[in-house]
Enzyme design. Structure first.
Site, PDB file in Angstrom:
ATOM      1  N   CYS A  18       0.813  -1.218   0.000  1.00 23.66           N
ATOM      2  CA  CYS A  18       0.000   0.000   0.000  1.00 23.66           C
ATOM      3  C   CYS A  18       0.851   1.275   0.000  1.00 23.66           C
ATOM      4  CB  CYS A  18      -0.903  -0.009   1.232  1.00 23.66           C
ATOM      5  SG  CYS A  18      -1.875   1.491   1.422  1.00 23.66           S
ATOM      6  N   TYR A  54      -5.502   5.296  -9.063  1.00 17.16           N
ATOM      7  CA  TYR A  54      -6.652   4.481  -8.665  1.00 17.16           C
ATOM      8  C   TYR A  54      -7.907   4.892  -9.439  1.00 17.16           C
ATOM      9  CZ  TYR A  54      -3.937   2.494  -4.854  1.00 17.16           C
ATOM     10  OH  TYR A  54      -2.980   1.829  -4.133  1.00 17.16           O
TER      11      TYR A  54
END
Length: 324
Positions: free
Chosen positions: A58, A192
């Site tokens: 992440c 994203y």
């Protein structure tokens, strides 16, 4: 990735993250308490009191790992690191010999991060995300917003031996904030918005904004060494995690395929310089990025993981040409 609904785990997406136009819209973090040096917030900066749940995959969690290293706080704040690859119950912590650099949760014994969320709020509904900052004293989550966690690590722990470096100096805060906002919207979250878009129009809007901003930063880095003049600031450490994941994940899997970071001379050398900062290289795990991102079923339903990891951040850089 999965969500909690009234404290119950469901292996599904959060409906609120998809707009009517098929656009990805990230929801805000929920736990927003603060650690302060003087304890006035109810959470005092104390050695050994806090625990951080992260994952190498992440980029948001990566920010906090970088700050632990740069501020020399690894001994003051304990860490659990999720094993790479997505599991049916989300971020998973286990003593796995295949991933010896991913220590399990030895504070609470949680196998799944969602257990920390329900321990803090039995009726929690929403995403379960890293980084998550846990208070061992009150046995609850303090904060799960990466931008706020790194500010705390930067400013509130001097009394327990944090390095004196200030990545958010007062004279530069206005410019740092402006760059952070642009980089977050169009690059950090922009990749994203490309990868999770559910319509062609939403994807192309995100794609165009992403590369327009990368072009602007490439030009900026042709004039100066860092994003804000000639010193490393928070703005640089907020951009860096996206850069090191770009060529192995975002370029291909998230359809961000106009250029690689390797095709931007200034961004490439800038990324290599930041990678070479003491303690940073140990936080960068490109193979785990491949495993982690290609495990996301919504963008890679076959689950096939590419064998290659075509990056090398260790090459020399040319950024010293900007030295005074």
């Amino acid at each position: 990735m999965g969500i909690l609904v009234d404290g119950q785990w469901r292996n599904e997406e959060l409906p609120a993250e998809t707009g009517k136009a098929g656009n990805f819209q990230r929801v805000d973090s929920v736990f927003r308490d603060r650690i302060t040096a003087d304890g006035s917030s109810g959470f005092a900066a104390e050695a050994g009191r806090y625990h951080l749940y992260v994952a190498y995959t992440c980029p948001w969690a990566h920010r906090t790992q970088i700050y632990l290293a740069l501020k020399k706080l690894n001994g003051a704040i304990s860490v659990s690191i999720a094993v790479p690859g997505l599991r049916t119950e989300g971020w998973t912590f286990e003593d796995n010999p295949a991933f010896p650099d991913c220590p399990p949760d030895r504070v609470n014994g949680f196998r799944y991060l969602h257990q920390a969320y329900t321990a803090s709020d039995p009726h929690y509904t929403g995403k379960v995300t890293v980084p998550t900052l846990w208070d061992k004293k009150t046995k609850r989550i303090v904060n799960n917003e990466s931008s706020e966690i790194i500010r705390m690590l930067d400013s509130e722990f001097a009394g327990i031996g944090a390095a004196a470096t200030d990545f958010y100096p007062k004279p530069l805060r206005g410019e740092i904030d402006l760059i952070n906002a642009q980089v977050y919207a169009n690059i950090n979250n922009g990749v994203y918005r490309c990868g999770f878009a559910k319509s062609q129009a939403a994807y192309e809007e995100a794609y165009d904004a992403l590369f327009a901003t990368l072009d602007d930063i490439e030009a900026r880095l042709g004039r100066q060494r860092y994003l804000v003049g000639n010193q490393i600031t928070e703005a640089d450490w907020r951009l860096f995690p996206t850069l090191v994941r770009f060529d192995v994940a975002y370029f291909s899997l998230f359809k961000c395929n106009r250029n690689r970071i390797a095709d931007f001379p200034n961004l490439l050398n800038y990324m290599r310089e930041l990678y070479a900062a003491p303690g940073v290289a140990e936080t960068v795990k490109p193979r785990y990025y491949v495993i982690g991102y290609y495990s996301i079923a919504r963008v890679n339903p076959t689950g096939v993981i590419p064998k290659g990891t075509p990056v090398d951040y260790r090459q020399p850089h040319d950024r010293a040409k900007f030295a005074a």
